[in-house]
Design a protein around this motif. Structure first.
Motif, PDB file in Angstrom:
ATOM      1  N   HIS A 118       0.851  -1.184   0.000  1.00 12.54           N
ATOM      2  CA  HIS A 118       0.000   0.000   0.000  1.00 12.54           C
ATOM      3  C   HIS A 118       0.893   1.243   0.000  1.00 12.54           C
ATOM      4  O   HIS A 118       1.830   1.337   0.803  1.00 12.54           O
ATOM      5  CB  HIS A 118      -0.915   0.018   1.224  1.00 12.54           C
ATOM      6  CG  HIS A 118      -1.798  -1.174   1.339  1.00 12.54           C
ATOM      7  ND1 HIS A 118      -3.033  -1.251   0.721  1.00 12.54           N
ATOM      8  CD2 HIS A 118      -1.621  -2.366   1.980  1.00 12.54           C
ATOM      9  CE1 HIS A 118      -3.579  -2.423   0.990  1.00 12.54           C
ATOM     10  NE2 HIS A 118      -2.742  -3.120   1.748  1.00 12.54           N
ATOM     11  N   TRP A 120       0.937   5.593  -0.278  1.00  8.24           N
ATOM     12  CA  TRP A 120       0.264   6.903  -0.255  1.00  8.24           C
ATOM     13  C   TRP A 120       1.109   7.890  -1.041  1.00  8.24           C
ATOM     14  O   TRP A 120       2.314   7.997  -0.836  1.00  8.24           O
ATOM     15  CB  TRP A 120       0.096   7.385   1.180  1.00  8.24           C
ATOM     16  CG  TRP A 120      -0.467   8.765   1.327  1.00  8.24           C
ATOM     17  CD1 TRP A 120      -1.607   9.255   0.797  1.00  8.24           C
ATOM     18  CD2 TRP A 120       0.115   9.835   2.100  1.00  8.24           C
ATOM     19  NE1 TRP A 120      -1.803  10.566   1.178  1.00  8.24           N
ATOM     20  CE2 TRP A 120      -0.754  10.940   1.982  1.00  8.24           C
ATOM     21  CE3 TRP A 120       1.268   9.953   2.871  1.00  8.24           C
ATOM     22  CZ2 TRP A 120      -0.484  12.163   2.617  1.00  8.24           C
ATOM     23  CZ3 TRP A 120       1.527  11.161   3.506  1.00  8.24           C
ATOM     24  CH2 TRP A 120       0.658  12.241   3.368  1.00  8.24           C
ATOM     25  N   ASN A 149      -3.968   6.832  -3.314  1.00  4.48           N
ATOM     26  CA  ASN A 149      -3.560   5.616  -2.621  1.00  4.48           C
ATOM     27  C   ASN A 149      -3.555   4.475  -3.628  1.00  4.48           C
ATOM     28  O   ASN A 149      -4.489   4.339  -4.424  1.00  4.48           O
ATOM     29  CB  ASN A 149      -4.520   5.290  -1.474  1.00  4.48           C
ATOM     30  CG  ASN A 149      -4.292   6.155  -0.261  1.00  4.48           C
ATOM     31  OD1 ASN A 149      -3.481   5.853   0.599  1.00  4.48           O
ATOM     32  ND2 ASN A 149      -5.008   7.266  -0.195  1.00  4.48           N
TER      33      ASN A 149
END
Length: 291
Positions: A118, A120, A149
């Motif tokens: 993940h 950002w 994201n």
């Protein structure tokens, strides 16, 4: 948020609509078959749109994304979003244009978990925004923010809870990303951005809890020890998710920004999906006469 603090708008373009029950029920194997432009307006006459669309609705190029009748385009200096959606549950049309002009574009990427599943990406933590919707009273200017994201796994596979906040400051903006991962580890990111896009770590104040809204989602943010953060305007309150305008104090400066709390323990419950289906209609084929 509008300059006078009375209105706000959030726009999220999804490829693989992570909060869509239809995407979850499909096994999340084909993200392009679950695209969506989620638009929510806050203030008097506020509306909600979040239509899950099939792959026929999606067109991508280097500078443009089309999702059904709506599209986003980047001209090198501004992001323009042309909105043409149908609201839920009111069934009306939400049409107009939003232009977001970054003061600068950053090169920051933050992994949210150790293996990088993940990411950002805060493209423009400091930006100006113009909103021009067809609805009466919905033409205004203010300050805005643009991020993204990216992920290769479902959020609830890796996180139990997170909070995020973006607070305009005299120098630019502060962004906070705090999360509890499923393995028991924590993310605690606090970054200040100036108007040139330069990023620097913040000696982050303590995490302070503040009052929950109707659905009881736990809320906390950063705040100086002598200040109690609090909601100044409700935005979105759902069983697993809360968004609000929040006032806090960061290193001596009182600021008001947008704050989000996400309870993924609740989101992963099977009973949540039928509730979401009511607010997230599925439109697989495009074009059609309906939106």
């Amino acid at each position: 948020m509008s300059d006078d603090g009375t209105k706000a708008i959030s726009i999220i373009a999804f490829i693989g609509s992570v909060f869509s029950p239809w995407y979850r029920w499909s096994g999340r194997k084909d993200p392009e078959d679950h695209c969506c432009l989620n638009v929510v307006t806050y203030g008097k006459g506020g509306r909600w749109t979040m239509t899950d669309r099939g792959r026929d609705a999606l067109e991508l190029s280097e500078t443009q994304m089309k999702i059904g009748p709506s599209h986003l385009s980047w001209d090198g200096s501004a992001l323009t979003i042309h909105i043409d959606e149908r609201t839920t549950p009111h069934g009306g049309r939400l049409r107009g244009k939003v232009t977001l002009t970054p003061r600068a574009v950053t090169n920051v990427e933050l992994p949210l978990c150790n293996d990088g599943a993940h990411i950002w990406r805060p493209f423009a933590p400091v930006a100006d925004i113009q909103v021009r919707l067809e609805n009466a009273g919905w033409s205004w200017s203010g300050h805005g923010y643009f991020d993204a994201n990216f992920g290769t796994r479902a959020l609830e596979e890796d996180f139990d809870y997170w909070t995020w906040g973006r607070f305009p400051t005299r120098e630019g903006a502060c962004c906070f990303y705090d999360a509890t991962r499923c393995d028991g580890s924590n993310l605690a990111a606090a970054i200040a951005f100036d108007e040139t896009g330069k990023a620097s770590p913040v000696d982050a104040p303590r995490t302070a809890r503040f009052k929950s809204a109707f659905w009881g989602v736990h809320r906390e943010t950063r705040a100086d020890p002598d200040f109690a953060p609090h909601e100044v305007r409700p935005m979105l309150d759902a069983p697993f998710y809360n968004r609000a305008m929040v006032r806090t104090k960061i290193n001596g400066e009182t600021v008001t920004g947008v704050h989000e709390s996400l309870d993924l323990n609740r989101f992963r419950k099977a009973w949540m999906m039928p509730m979401l289906a009511f607010r997230v209609p599925r439109r697989k084929n495009w074009p059609k006469r309906w939106l």
